[in-house]
Motif scaffolding. Sequence first.
Motif, short mmCIF file in Angstrom:
data_model
loop_
_atom_site.label_atom_id
_atom_site.label_comp_id
_atom_site.label_asym_id
_atom_site.label_seq_id
_atom_site.Cartn_x
_atom_site.Cartn_y
_atom_site.Cartn_z
N UNK A 24 0.81 -1.21 0.00
CA UNK A 24 0.00 0.00 0.00
C UNK A 24 0.85 1.27 0.00
N UNK A 25 2.17 1.14 0.16
CA UNK A 25 3.06 2.31 0.14
C UNK A 25 3.22 2.82 -1.29
N UNK A 26 3.25 4.15 -1.42
CA UNK A 26 3.46 4.78 -2.71
C UNK A 26 4.90 5.31 -2.76
N UNK A 27 5.72 4.77 -3.67
CA UNK A 27 7.11 5.20 -3.79
C UNK A 27 7.17 6.49 -4.61
N UNK A 28 7.72 7.56 -4.01
CA UNK A 28 7.78 8.86 -4.67
C UNK A 28 9.18 9.18 -5.21
N UNK A 29 10.20 8.52 -4.67
CA UNK A 29 11.56 8.70 -5.17
C UNK A 29 12.39 7.50 -4.74
N UNK A 30 13.42 7.18 -5.54
CA UNK A 30 14.25 6.01 -5.24
C UNK A 30 15.69 6.27 -5.66
N UNK A 31 16.63 5.80 -4.82
CA UNK A 31 18.05 5.89 -5.13
C UNK A 31 18.73 4.65 -4.53
N UNK A 32 19.12 3.73 -5.41
CA UNK A 32 19.70 2.45 -5.00
C UNK A 32 18.76 1.73 -4.04
N UNK A 33 19.20 1.45 -2.79
CA UNK A 33 18.34 0.70 -1.86
C UNK A 33 17.54 1.62 -0.93
N UNK A 34 17.50 2.92 -1.26
CA UNK A 34 16.79 3.90 -0.43
C UNK A 34 15.63 4.48 -1.23
N UNK A 35 14.46 4.60 -0.60
CA UNK A 35 13.31 5.17 -1.29
C UNK A 35 12.50 6.05 -0.34
N UNK A 36 11.81 7.03 -0.92
CA UNK A 36 10.90 7.89 -0.17
C UNK A 36 9.49 7.41 -0.47
N UNK A 37 8.77 7.03 0.58
CA UNK A 37 7.47 6.39 0.41
C UNK A 37 6.39 7.05 1.25
N UNK A 38 5.20 7.09 0.66
CA UNK A 38 4.02 7.62 1.36
C UNK A 38 3.14 6.44 1.73
N UNK A 39 2.81 6.31 3.00
CA UNK A 39 1.91 5.26 3.47
C UNK A 39 0.81 5.92 4.28
N UNK A 40 -0.40 5.94 3.70
CA UNK A 40 -1.52 6.71 4.26
C UNK A 40 -1.09 8.17 4.34
N UNK A 41 -1.01 8.76 5.54
CA UNK A 41 -0.61 10.18 5.62
C UNK A 41 0.80 10.35 6.17
N UNK A 42 1.56 9.26 6.23
CA UNK A 42 2.92 9.33 6.77
C UNK A 42 3.95 9.18 5.65
N UNK A 43 4.96 10.05 5.69
CA UNK A 43 6.01 10.07 4.67
C UNK A 43 7.29 9.51 5.29
#
Length: 200
Positions: free
Chosen positions: A30-49
């Motif tokens: 259910x997480x939405x990936x907004x950015x990715x770099x190698x093994x690190x990603x910025x994800x939105x899950x419900x209202x938490x970033x």
Amino acid sequence: MKKIILLLTLSFFCTTIFSQSNKSSKKSSSSLVLAKSENVSAEMNKNKFYLSFTNKEEKKDTILLKTFDSNKVPLECKIEAFITKGTTLHKITWLEKKSAITKLKTEDAVTTVSVICDIASKTKVLTNEQTMTKIKEIHFLDVNQTVSETIDKIRNEGFECIVNKQGDVVLKNKGKENKMIYNPSDKKFVFASAGQSKKK
């Protein structure tokens, strides 16, 4: 007849098990990936970033970057890895937009948020915000408010956050510039010196 009933029962159980496993896999993704770099990603899950990454034990781990209102999301997310004082850090940058509209005034604000994280210790070592607001305001030129003019202006608040080649942070705006150096023992950035005014 018994064989047919047995086959129908088995097929029913298989369908039920498959549909349940399908539901559980949907929940976990259910997480939405907004950015990715190698093994690190910025994800939105419900209202938490979150900043999501793989730790030394090869397990997924997270650092909470921010909790948003239900109707807000971070925009134009970027992840930048850099090394400073022998430590690998990650700078996550995103935009937040906000508007305020009245009969005589409109304000459109764009905030650039930068968070620098140390994923080895799961800590946020620096957070910075810079806001640019475009303002459109109606001014009346007479007492009876029959003649008016529209005035456009821009208001800047905060500092731009830049990571230089040495891995130091430079915070600057139109009239001031501050340099920050990473302190590995305290796991935070500290000011190198007092803010210096820019030469005109």
